[in-house]
Write an enzyme that holds these catalytic residues in place. Structure first.
Site, PDB file in Angstrom:
ATOM      1  N   ARG A  99       0.706  -1.268  -0.062  1.00 10.98           N
ATOM      2  CA  ARG A  99       0.251  -0.141   0.097  1.00 10.98           C
ATOM      3  C   ARG A  99       0.749   1.264  -0.320  1.00 10.98           C
ATOM      4  NH1 ARG A  99      -5.074  -0.442   3.960  1.00 10.98           N
ATOM      5  NH2 ARG A  99      -5.750   1.262   2.570  1.00 10.98           N
ATOM      6  N   ASN A 130      -7.842  -1.692  14.169  1.00  8.06           N
ATOM      7  CA  ASN A 130      -7.647  -0.849  12.953  1.00  8.06           C
ATOM      8  C   ASN A 130      -8.901  -1.372  12.031  1.00  8.06           C
ATOM      9  OD1 ASN A 130      -7.203   0.709  10.900  1.00  8.06           O
ATOM     10  ND2 ASN A 130      -5.020   0.190  10.606  1.00  8.06           N
ATOM     11  N   HIS A 160     -14.830   4.443   8.417  1.00 11.36           N
ATOM     12  CA  HIS A 160     -15.810   5.787   7.825  1.00 11.36           C
ATOM     13  C   HIS A 160     -17.064   5.322   7.332  1.00 11.36           C
ATOM     14  CE1 HIS A 160     -11.497   6.888   7.894  1.00 11.36           C
ATOM     15  NE2 HIS A 160     -11.112   6.251   6.913  1.00 11.36           N
ATOM     16  N   ASP A 176     -21.826  -0.471  16.597  1.00 12.79           N
ATOM     17  CA  ASP A 176     -22.934  -1.039  17.559  1.00 12.79           C
ATOM     18  C   ASP A 176     -22.135  -2.458  18.014  1.00 12.79           C
ATOM     19  OD1 ASP A 176     -24.550   0.647  16.407  1.00 12.79           O
ATOM     20  OD2 ASP A 176     -25.891  -0.717  15.446  1.00 12.79           O
ATOM     21  N   SER A 178      -1.816   5.802   9.348  1.00 16.11           N
ATOM     22  CA  SER A 178      -1.879   7.215   8.780  1.00 16.11           C
ATOM     23  C   SER A 178      -2.535   8.298   9.572  1.00 16.11           C
ATOM     24  CB  SER A 178      -2.451   7.207   7.578  1.00 16.11           C
ATOM     25  OG  SER A 178      -3.951   6.973   7.589  1.00 16.11           O
ATOM     26  N   ARG A 237      -6.544  13.696   6.273  1.00 15.24           N
ATOM     27  CA  ARG A 237      -6.535  13.183   4.829  1.00 15.24           C
ATOM     28  C   ARG A 237      -7.809  13.878   4.194  1.00 15.24           C
ATOM     29  NH1 ARG A 237      -4.782   7.137   4.819  1.00 15.24           N
ATOM     30  NH2 ARG A 237      -4.860   7.694   2.735  1.00 15.24           N
ATOM     31  N   ARG A 284     -12.262  10.279   5.074  1.00 17.03           N
ATOM     32  CA  ARG A 284     -11.858   9.602   6.118  1.00 17.03           C
ATOM     33  C   ARG A 284     -12.191  10.327   7.373  1.00 17.03           C
ATOM     34  NH1 ARG A 284      -8.554   5.903   3.326  1.00 17.03           N
ATOM     35  NH2 ARG A 284      -8.194   6.754   1.397  1.00 17.03           N
TER      36      ARG A 284
HETATM   37  C1  DQA Z   1      -6.239   3.456   7.868  1.00 14.41           C
HETATM   38  C2  DQA Z   1      -7.124   4.567   7.284  1.00 14.41           C
HETATM   39  C3  DQA Z   1      -8.064   4.198   6.475  1.00 14.41           C
HETATM   40  O1  DQA Z   1      -8.883   5.883   5.881  1.00 14.41           O
HETATM   41  C4  DQA Z   1      -7.879   3.413   5.556  1.00 14.41           C
HETATM   42  O2  DQA Z   1      -8.980   3.042   4.710  1.00 14.41           O
HETATM   43  C5  DQA Z   1      -7.060   2.125   5.926  1.00 14.41           C
HETATM   44  C6  DQA Z   1      -5.955   2.128   6.617  1.00 14.41           C
HETATM   45  C7  DQA Z   1      -5.297   3.754   8.661  1.00 14.41           C
HETATM   46  O3  DQA Z   1      -4.458   2.664   9.220  1.00 14.41           O
HETATM   47  O4  DQA Z   1      -4.413   4.636   8.550  1.00 14.41           O
HETATM   48  O5  DQA Z   1      -7.326   1.153   5.170  1.00 14.41           O
HETATM   49  O6  DQA Z   1      -7.355   2.691   9.150  1.00 14.41           O
END
Ligand code: DQA
Length: 142
Positions: free
Chosen positions: A18, A74, A80, A87, A102, A107, A111
């Site tokens: 990624r 995570n 989002h 829930d 991130s 961003r 997000r």
């Molecule tokens: C993420 C941030 C999200 O917006 C994104 O869709 C991800 C990774 C991050 O770890 O920064 O897949 O959760």
């Protein structure tokens, strides 16, 4: 002993491929190994990754039913979008730590919508794998 469920959502199994400016260069296995190395003897980490929303909900329900004491999550892009993960987390009474590699709040506008923050007890973001290690440090110290 604290049983900790570590959940990673969609596309996080692809870390390493990624965009590095947002997600760094480590694979998910490498991050998991750093977490294991960082955890003190009181933490037992159980790792779970899925690209499917319902499977993540079912895993959180295991925690609600008593299998785990704390959750590190995570949710990836489901952060989002997912009322269902919101829930499920809402029902869990232990520590729920939201993690992002991130700087998710700085961003794109889409997000900034976040369905999990208000049901989590703590958030660490923007430090790449360091966000996960901050979550471990936090649990090491409670
Ligand atoms: C993420 C941030 C999200 O917006 C994104 O869709 C991800 C990774 C991050 O770890 O920064 O897949 O959760």
């Amino acid at each position: 002993m604290l049983n900790v469920l570590v959940i990673n959502g969609p596309n996080l199994n692809m870390l390493g491929k990624r965009p590095k400016e947002h997600y760094g260069s480590l694979t998910l296995d490498e991050i998991n190994n750093l977490m294991i190395a960082r955890a003190n003897n009181n933490l037992k980490l159980d790792f779970y990754q899925s690209n499917y929303e319902g499977d993540i909900v079912t895993k959180i329900q295991e925690a609600v039913l008593g299998k785990y004491d704390s959750i590190i999550i995570n949710p990836g892009a489901y952060t989002h979008t997912s009322v269902a993960i919101h829930d499920a987390l809402e029902m869990f009474n232990g520590e729920k730590i939201e993690v992002h590699l991130s700087k998710v709040d700085e961003r794109e506008g889409f997000r900034k919508i976040n369905f999990v923050r208000d049901v989590c007890t703590k958030t660490f973001s923007g430090k790449l794998e360091g966000s996960y290690l901050d979550a471990i440090d936090y649990l090491n110290n409670i």
